[in-house]
Write an enzyme that holds these catalytic residues in place. Structure first.
Site, PDB file in Angstrom:
ATOM      1  N   LYS A   1     -31.505 -10.032 -23.176  1.00  0.00           N
ATOM      2  CA  LYS A   1     -32.251  -8.685 -23.710  1.00  0.00           C
ATOM      3  C   LYS A   1     -32.662  -8.594 -24.888  1.00  0.00           C
ATOM      4  O   LYS A   1     -32.260  -9.158 -25.863  1.00  0.00           O
ATOM      5  CB  LYS A   1     -31.288  -7.414 -23.307  1.00  0.00           C
ATOM      6  CG  LYS A   1     -31.008  -7.387 -21.497  1.00  0.00           C
ATOM      7  CD  LYS A   1     -30.585  -6.137 -21.320  1.00  0.00           C
ATOM      8  CE  LYS A   1     -30.338  -6.183 -19.642  1.00  0.00           C
ATOM      9  NZ  LYS A   1     -29.604  -5.083 -19.248  1.00  0.00           N
TER      10      LYS A   1
ATOM     11  N   ARG B   1     -22.677  -9.627 -17.033  1.00  0.00           N
ATOM     12  CA  ARG B   1     -23.710 -10.131 -16.305  1.00  0.00           C
ATOM     13  C   ARG B   1     -24.705 -11.017 -17.080  1.00  0.00           C
ATOM     14  O   ARG B   1     -25.278 -10.537 -18.099  1.00  0.00           O
ATOM     15  CB  ARG B   1     -24.632  -8.832 -15.861  1.00  0.00           C
ATOM     16  CG  ARG B   1     -25.675  -8.813 -14.843  1.00  0.00           C
ATOM     17  CD  ARG B   1     -26.178  -7.798 -14.271  1.00  0.00           C
ATOM     18  NE  ARG B   1     -27.328  -7.999 -13.655  1.00  0.00           N
ATOM     19  CZ  ARG B   1     -28.737  -8.340 -13.969  1.00  0.00           C
ATOM     20  NH1 ARG B   1     -28.761  -8.289 -15.205  1.00  0.00           N
ATOM     21  NH2 ARG B   1     -29.732  -8.333 -13.052  1.00  0.00           N
TER      22      ARG B   1
HETATM   23  C1  7PM Z   1     -36.641  -7.332 -17.037  1.00  0.00           C
HETATM   24  C2  7PM Z   1     -35.849  -6.393 -17.819  1.00  0.00           C
HETATM   25  C3  7PM Z   1     -36.218  -8.104 -16.237  1.00  0.00           C
HETATM   26  C4  7PM Z   1     -34.829  -6.054 -17.484  1.00  0.00           C
HETATM   27  C5  7PM Z   1     -34.692  -7.580 -15.798  1.00  0.00           C
HETATM   28  C6  7PM Z   1     -34.246  -6.855 -16.574  1.00  0.00           C
HETATM   29  C7  7PM Z   1     -28.981  -4.884 -15.458  1.00  0.00           C
HETATM   30  C8  7PM Z   1     -29.019  -5.095 -14.127  1.00  0.00           C
HETATM   31  C9  7PM Z   1     -30.805  -5.497 -14.767  1.00  0.00           C
HETATM   32  C10 7PM Z   1     -27.636  -4.547 -16.411  1.00  0.00           C
HETATM   33  C11 7PM Z   1     -26.668  -4.013 -14.129  1.00  0.00           C
HETATM   34  C12 7PM Z   1     -32.181  -7.845 -16.795  1.00  0.00           C
HETATM   35  C13 7PM Z   1     -32.690  -6.780 -16.465  1.00  0.00           C
HETATM   36  N1  7PM Z   1     -30.158  -5.426 -15.719  1.00  0.00           N
HETATM   37  N2  7PM Z   1     -27.892  -4.438 -13.335  1.00  0.00           N
HETATM   38  N3  7PM Z   1     -30.321  -5.253 -13.675  1.00  0.00           N
HETATM   39  N4  7PM Z   1     -26.695  -4.299 -15.392  1.00  0.00           N
HETATM   40  N5  7PM Z   1     -25.764  -3.549 -13.266  1.00  0.00           N
HETATM   41  O1  7PM Z   1     -31.998  -8.258 -17.953  1.00  0.00           O
HETATM   42  O2  7PM Z   1     -27.668  -4.533 -17.349  1.00  0.00           O
HETATM   43  O3  7PM Z   1     -31.539  -8.768 -15.860  1.00  0.00           O
HETATM   44  S1  7PM Z   1     -32.237  -5.991 -14.576  1.00  0.00           S
END
Ligand code: 7PM
Length: 277
Positions: A223, A257
């Site tokens: 992130k 995650r």
């Molecule tokens: C772009 C920006 C692509 C952010 C993907 C993302 C989470 C999640 C995501 C989290 C839970 C990523 C995110 N982030 N589900 N889904 N917790 N429970 O970095 O932090 O994968 S999508």
């Protein structure tokens, strides 16, 4: 009546957090080739993460990236369900599905998914009832605003209290709608409508969420807060991600995650070995 948590959701003997491997099945991932090749590559990646020590695979067909296009339920089902079935046929690993859409929850459960992971915490119309009907565990995540605009100007009076109160209220709503307490997992939603300061405060006070008795997921992998902490948004985020996963464990996270399963597992194992030595 009391329902117990599924075995796979219980803490490990070593006290290690469970490692949730991220599997994106949006068209921009595994891009070249048609949908069959794409699904095959997704399966291959899932099995690789299993080899590397993942405890859960999180399949996501809707990009929540700031500014991302919305997708229809039919499109999302097409992206996700086939991959869930393929994984199910080849491995016993629990599969969670990252979705906010009731139709996708229902279809994913039928395909053998083991958890629903919703960045909107079951607030979309019909999502709560659909999730309850699947009888699966649910991850409720906090997000301020909507993906398209959430990073424009995130504001809180007290980010810790607001995120915690939101999640506990959503958990109460779930329980009132028939989802057993033991099936609820909480997630502060790092990067979802949060500044660097908000993310750091949430991570440092993760304990105030952890002490409510629900398992907590920390999603920090790759992130932008890592880029912000390094003051270099272009830098590779692997080492930062592994460091944050370890830190989240120290703060009491039950599930991390991550994209980089093998490296994260290695770091967690070193710390686990030191703890038990
Ligand atoms: C772009 C920006 C692509 C952010 C993907 C993302 C989470 C999640 C995501 C989290 C839970 C990523 C995110 N982030 N589900 N889904 N917790 N429970 O970095 O932090 O994968 S999508």
């Amino acid at each position: 009546m009391s329902t117990s948590a599924p075995l796979w959701l219980n803490a490990t003997d070593s006290g290690m957090p469970l490692v949730m491997g991220i599997l994106n099945v949006t068209p921009d991932s595994f891009s070249d080739g048609g949908q069959f090749e794409r699904k095959d590559k997704a399966l291959e990646r899932a099995l690789q993460m299993v080899e590397e020590g993942a405890n859960i695979i999180d399949v996501g067909g809707e990009s929540t990236r700031p500014g991302a296009q919305q997708v229809s339920a039919a499109e999302e089902i097409d992206r996700v369900v086939g991959v869930v079935e393929l994984i199910r046929a080849r491995s016993a690993i629990p599969v969670s599905v990252d979705t906010s859409k009731p139709e996708v929850m229902t279809a994913a459960a039928r395909a053998g998914a083991s958890m629903i992971n919703d960045v909107r915490a079951l607030r979309s119309p019909g999502a709560l009832a659909a999730a309850a009907a699947t009888d699966l565990p649910v991850c409720l995540m906090h997000m301020q605003g909507e993906p398209r605009t959430m990073q424009a100007n995130p504001e809180y009076d007290d980010v810790i209290a607001e995120v915690r109160d939101f999640l506990l209220e959503r958990a109460d709503v779930c329980i009132a709608n028939g989802i057993p307490r033991q099936h609820i997992v909480l997630d502060p939603g790092f990067g979802f409508g949060k500044s660097l300061q908000h993310n750091v405060a949430l991570l440092q006070q993760l304990g105030s969420l952890v002490d409510r008795g629900y398992p907590v997921i920390a999603g920090l992998s790759r992130k932008s807060m890592i880029g912000a902490l390094l003051k270099d948004l272009e830098r590779d985020r692997l080492l930062g991600s592994v460091t944050l996963a370890l830190y989240a464990w120290r703060q009491g996270a039950h599930i991390v995650r991550v994209h980089d399963v093998g490296q994260t597992v290695e770091a967690l194992q070193v710390e686990a070995a030191l703890k038990s030595a």
